[in-house]
Design a protein around this motif. Structure first.
Motif, PDB file in Angstrom:
ATOM      1  N   HIS A   1       0.828  -1.216   0.325  1.00  0.00           N
ATOM      2  CA  HIS A   1       0.078  -0.117   0.253  1.00  0.00           C
ATOM      3  C   HIS A   1       1.160   0.805  -0.124  1.00  0.00           C
TER       4      HIS A   1
ATOM      5  N   THR B   1      -2.939   5.063  -2.728  1.00  0.00           N
ATOM      6  CA  THR B   1      -3.734   5.293  -1.961  1.00  0.00           C
ATOM      7  C   THR B   1      -5.066   6.796  -2.994  1.00  0.00           C
TER       8      THR B   1
ATOM      9  N   ARG C   1      -2.189  -6.537   7.711  1.00  0.00           N
ATOM     10  CA  ARG C   1      -1.872  -5.914   6.476  1.00  0.00           C
ATOM     11  C   ARG C   1      -1.239  -5.064   8.425  1.00  0.00           C
TER      12      ARG C   1
ATOM     13  N   GLU D   1       2.493   2.330   8.173  1.00  0.00           N
ATOM     14  CA  GLU D   1       1.821   3.645   7.452  1.00  0.00           C
ATOM     15  C   GLU D   1       1.209   3.609   9.677  1.00  0.00           C
TER      16      GLU D   1
HETATM   17 ZN    ZN Z   1      -3.415   5.315   3.591  1.00  0.00          ZN
END
Ligand code: ZN
Length: 275
Positions: free
Chosen positions: A46, A82, A224, A228
């Protein structure tokens, strides 16, 4: 049980080096970290990218390209780009949807508005409809990011209105200070709303990182991890790389008896088009 898809969320848009000294910031660092995660067993990355001047998130297509191109050349990773821009800064819709031009397999779809820090991360019905339409046109699968039960209801309604196509793929985000807490009970409430043919993955923010990953592992969802969402490998100890988080999940899953999906297998599980 189905093979486990691990997604690595490399950098996000908000955390800078003063609080997260090991977080990847430049396109080279982001690509390198993604490759390490792929080597460790991640099937999806991601991706956010950072403005070289401010170090914060940007939706610049040019900077995205500097990450996407080396990953396409050197790996078979599935890319989830994103569309959130910088949460709290609320960029224009067209700017947020720019990364779709790079043909990612997946793109994030934040299914409602929520407070974040001292501001609000705004995802109006207008944005959601534009994002859903654009992803459908381009054949990009929306990764439906769910911070609370209202967002789940929103997605199911948008499916009924045919903005979103089945099978849906959800990404549950638990443990932000403003949304659903990272507890099993809170997650199970969201889980009860899942349509039967949906696939799902889970993120625990901060100290919820590992506990929520375990919910994904045992309930047949996907996981995930990455900086982040959490910068600590364990209490008081910063992770030095994103790959450390991936390696830990691969190890635990193996012990548990659940194999990790390759990018090719992940493609099949998520019903994505062939390359
Ligand atoms: Zn993100």
């Amino acid at each position: 049980m189905e093979k486990l898809i691990i997604t690595a969320a490399i950098t996000g848009s908000r955390m800078t080096r003063d609080v997260a000294p090991y977080i990847p910031i430049t396109p080279d660092e982001i690509a390198q970290s993604a490759i390490e995660c792929w080597d460790a067993g991640a099937a999806i990355v991601h991706i956010h990218v950072r403005d070289p001047k401010t170090g914060l998130g940007t939706q610049s297509l040019d900077v995205f390209r500097q990450v996407v191109e080396p990953l396409r050349e050197r790996t078979d990773l599935l890319l989830c780009l994103t569309t959130s821009g910088i949460p709290g800064r609320n960029l224009a819709i067209e700017e947020r949807l720019k990364p779709l031009e790079l043909d990612p397999e997946l793109a994030s779809f934040d299914a409602g508005s929520i407070n974040l820090g001292g501001s609000a991360f705004v995802n109006t019905p207008e944005f959601l409809e534009a994002a859903a339409k654009s992803m459908k046109e381009k054949g990009v699968k929306p990764e439906l990011e769910i911070f609370d039960v209202g967002m789940m209801v929103t997605c199911l309604r948008m499916r009924d209105q045919e903005y979103l196509e089945e099978p849906l793929h959800f990404q549950f985000v638990l443990g932000t200070p403003w949304g659903s807490p990272a507890t099993p009970k809170s997650f199970l409430h969201l889980y009860e709303h899942l349509p039967e043919d949906a696939t799902w993955s889970i993120i625990g923010i901060g100290k919820g990182h590992l506990p929520m990953a375990m919910m994904g592992l045992i309930l047949g969802g996907h996981i995930r991890v990455g900086m982040e969402d959490n910068i600590y490998y364990e209490r008081g100890v910063l992770a030095k790389s994103n790959a450390e988080f991936v390696e830990r999940i691969v190890r635990i899953a193996k012990e548990y008896g659940r194999e990790t999906a390759t990018p090719r297998e992940a493609r099949e599980i998520l019903g994505l088009r062939e390359q």
